[in-house]
Design an enzyme around this catalytic site. Structure first.
Site, PDB file in Angstrom:
ATOM      1  N   GLU A 145      57.710 -49.620  55.803  1.00 23.54           N
ATOM      2  CA  GLU A 145      57.978 -49.839  54.380  1.00 23.54           C
ATOM      3  C   GLU A 145      59.387 -49.361  54.006  1.00 23.54           C
ATOM      4  OE1 GLU A 145      56.453 -51.549  52.323  1.00 23.54           O
ATOM      5  OE2 GLU A 145      56.991 -50.871  50.317  1.00 23.54           O
TER       6      GLU A 145
ATOM      7  N   THR B  81      60.920 -65.572  43.724  1.00 22.00           N
ATOM      8  CA  THR B  81      60.836 -64.373  44.558  1.00 22.00           C
ATOM      9  C   THR B  81      59.505 -64.261  45.296  1.00 22.00           C
ATOM     10  OG1 THR B  81      61.378 -62.024  44.612  1.00 22.00           O
ATOM     11  CG2 THR B  81      59.979 -62.775  42.794  1.00 22.00           C
TER      12      THR B  81
HETATM   13  C1  DMJ Z   1      56.280 -60.203  46.635  1.00 21.81           C
HETATM   14  O1  DMJ Z   1      55.301 -60.223  45.672  1.00 21.81           O
HETATM   15  C2  DMJ Z   1      57.602 -60.643  46.102  1.00 21.81           C
HETATM   16  O2  DMJ Z   1      58.418 -60.994  47.146  1.00 21.81           O
HETATM   17  C3  DMJ Z   1      58.266 -59.602  45.271  1.00 21.81           C
HETATM   18  O3  DMJ Z   1      59.546 -59.980  44.830  1.00 21.81           O
HETATM   19  C4  DMJ Z   1      58.407 -58.340  46.062  1.00 21.81           C
HETATM   20  N1  DMJ Z   1      57.207 -57.943  46.708  1.00 21.81           N
HETATM   21  C5  DMJ Z   1      56.292 -58.857  47.267  1.00 21.81           C
HETATM   22  C6  DMJ Z   1      56.281 -58.970  48.752  1.00 21.81           C
HETATM   23  O4  DMJ Z   1      56.678 -57.910  49.469  1.00 21.81           O
END
Ligand code: DMJ
Length: 656
Positions: free
Chosen positions: A525, A636
């Site tokens: 992480e 995202t």
């Molecule tokens: C996802 O939900 C998206 O990529 C977000 O921007 C960040 N975290 C998670 C995946 O790790």
């Protein structure tokens, strides 16, 4: 709060009530109550109680009253982060000398650019003002009668309900929309047999993840692959079906037609937003709104547009704050919002309110209603009007004052997708949104100067900036930035294209190292560059891997933009590691410690594993004409939004 205002309220009833109570308690206390010395004791006790009540109230005012967070953020954080660095902001013992020196040399400049004395004075004035306003508001609220407070709440609720009724009309009658012919939503098989087989393997992984979700957790948000049952994260409140909505477009591009139809029917029959649910505005936007929009554009099925706009409308009350910066959490039914209790001084989070732009622009486009675009353009206006410390965007912003709170800057958690959305807003606008372009490249320049460092063995990493001091740690989340730098490289300011491509390459390499240095060959992480280590997690609570996509996301962009075969090689290493360590009979699970030789499962198949990780892997082993980057923007959560090209706008005009 004046003490006199509180004492009469508490001393009289408490005095008589408690005195009576004590006096009439056990026989012993009754007897003692008659003596003058004992009476003084009771009095002291009552006074003590009054004081504790008063102190509790004061703290309550500071922490919970609407604007009192300014007091906290002002007093505790604004007052000059550089002068009061927290203990954990110091570079670790093994940090490189130049980094430590770097931290020291910036101390005096902290808080605002330019003259440090003026900046300090400025900061103090702001603190004073915030402090006074918070006290005034606390006083006003405390002076109200309980019935008045209740009446205010009711009025507020009615107002929200009225607004919601009005907003609903937005999705009841959606206008006809002109859709350009889609470019590359599905493609031919790759001609190279080895690549074809690898791609087929990734599709098989998607089938395994989907079938198990369907079998054990259908309609729930996520699957627990060990327990073989549903899993629900509080991020979605009572919302259901996160995996279904998140997986829709992956099913579509992998041409899993039956599964896509099942998912669509579930959305038609069960996806219901009329629930009493407190949800994360950001998560619901990127996964649900993004997933529905993407499914609509790919399939052209009207139900997805309708649901996306309906949900967008439900999110609108989150923007009802003095600055228009939305709350992090929203009760979808009551329309009442709040921020995460842990967020600095009641702040909203940059990566959350800064990650709405792409979806909201599309919501306006598809609904014919500018309200969504107006909300996100206002966020941009607020950000543009604020002074940025060293040109950086702090992660915390108070929605009431519209001012920054704690000066913590990160390209990973809390900051990440804000930068991503600046770049993608510009690309999605067919490169017409020049403001977004400028904001992006200015921000990246500041990030390079203040956050990006090289380890002694030559690994480039992005540290975190806390009030001017660097924490030499990089999160898995931060690894998306390699792809972002490369994606923006082509249009970088003069002479910087190669530079940004190189930066993307270096970040990809560092993130690959973070995978390669574990036992499981899956990344932790967070990994550190201090205490004598490089790209390794040193803290137990940073050693887990939850099927996150950011590293393969960067591989995907790097592959598309360079065609360097190492990215396919690295992506295949991830596939093998997932199969060896995360695959179970009941689906795919995250791991608690990637450095151990034996798996300890976290028992969650995250919805983003289907939305992102598997989609990016599949694209790496597909030809470039599947979803060309020139025509599609990945939100995202890897949901697909077409570039709103000038051609679409022209076509619209012609239609009218
Ligand atoms: C996802 O939900 C998206 O990529 C977000 O921007 C960040 N975290 C998670 C995946 O790790």
């Amino acid at each position: 709060m004046p003490v006199g205002g509180l004492l009469p309220l508490f001393s009289s009833p408490a005095g008589s009530g408690l005195g009576g109570g004590l006096g009439g308690g056990g026989s012993g206390s009754g007897r003692k109550g008659s003596g003058p010395a004992a009476f003084r004791l009771t009095e002291k006790f009552v006074l003590l109680l009054v004081f504790s009540a008063f102190i509790t109230l004061c703290f309550g005012a500071i922490f919970f009253l609407p604007d009192s967070s300014k007091l906290l953020s002002g007093v505790l954080f604004h007052s000059s982060p550089a002068l009061q660095p927290a203990a954990d902001h110091k570079p670790g013992p093994g940090a490189r000398a130049e980094d430590a020196a770097d931290g020291r040399s910036r101390r005096g400049e902290e808080g605002a650019p330019g003259d440090p004395a003026a900046a300090l004075e400025d900061n103090l004035a702001r603190i004073r003002e915030n402090h006074e306003r918070a006290l005034r508001e606390a006083k006003e609220t405390l002076q109200k009668l309980p019935e008045e407070i209740q009446r205010d709440i009711l009025l507020e609720k009615e107002k929200v309900a009225e607004e919601q009724r009005r907003d609903r009309s937005v999705f009841r009658k959606l206008p006809p929309v002109y859709l350009m012919p889609l470019i590359g939503p599905v493609d031919q098989e790759p001609t190279d047999a080895a690549v074809r087989n690898k791609r087929a393997k990734i599709k098989e992984m998607m089938k395994h993840a989907w079938n198990n979700y369907k079998r054990y957790a259908w309609g729930q948000n996520e699957l627990k692959p060990v327990s073989k049952e549903g899993h629900s994260s509080s991020l979605f409140g009572n919302f259901k079906g996160a995996t279904i909505v998140d997986a829709l477009d992956t099913l579509f591009i992998m041409e899993m037609k039956d599964e896509f139809e099942e998912a669509k029917s579930w959305v038609e029959e069960n996806l219901n937003f009329d629930v009493n649910a407190e949800v994360s505005v950001f998560e619901v936007n990127i996964r649900f709104v993004g997933g529905l929009l993407s499914a609509y554009y790919l399939s052209g099925e009207e139900i997805f547009r309708k649901k996306a706009v309906e949900l967008g409308v439900k999110l609108l009350p989150a923007f009802r704050t003095p600055s228009g910066i939305p709350w992090a959490l929203l009760n979808i039914k009551s329309g009442i919002g709040r921020n995460w209790p842990w967020a600095s001084g009641g702040s909203s989070i940059l990566a959350e309110f800064g990650t709405l732009h792409l979806e909201f622009i599309h919501l306006s486009y598809l609904s014919g209603n500018p309200i969504f675009a107006e909300k996100v353009m206002n966020i941009r206006r607020v950000l543009n009007n604020l002074e940025k410390p060293q040109g950086l965007y702090p992660n915390y912003l108070n929605p009431s004052s519209g001012q920054w709170a704690q000066y913590h800057v990160s390209v990973g958690g809390l900051g990440d997708s804000f930068y991503e959305y600046l770049l993608k807003s510009w690309l999605m606008s067919d490169k017409t949104d020049l403001e977004a372009k400028k904001m992006y490249f200015d921000a990246v320049k500041a990030i390079e100067t203040h956050l990006i460092r090289k380890s002694s063995n030559g690994l480039t990493y992005i540290a975190e900036w806390k009030g001017g001091l660097l924490e030499h740690k990089m999160g898995h989340l931060t690894c998306f930035a390699g792809g972002m730098f490369a994606l923006g490289a082509h249009d970088a300011p003069k002479g910087l294209t190669e530079h940004y491509l190189q930066l993307g390459t270096e970040i990809a390499r560092t993130c690959h190292e973070s995978y390669n240095r574990t036992f499981m060959k899956l990344g932790p992480e967070a990994f550190r560059f201090d205490g004598g280590v490089e790209a390794i997690a040193t803290r137990q609570n940073e050693k887990y891997y939850i099927l996150r996509p950011e590293v393969v996301e960067t591989y995907m962009y790097m592959w598309r933009l360079t065609h360097d075969p190492k990215y396919r090689k690295w992506a295949w290493e991830v596939v093998e590691a997932l199969e060896n360590h995360c695959r179970l009979k009941g689906g795919y699970s995250g791991l608690r410690d990637v450095y151990l030789s034996r798996e300890s499962y976290d028992d969650v198949q995250q919805s983003f594993f289907l939305a992102e990780t598997l989609k990016y892997l599949y694209l790496i082993f597909s030809d470039d004409d599947l979803l060309p980057l020139k025509h599609w923007i990945f939100n995202t959560e890897a949901h697909l939004l077409p570039v709103l090209s000038n051609n679409i706008k022209k076509a619209e005009v012609n239609d009218q």
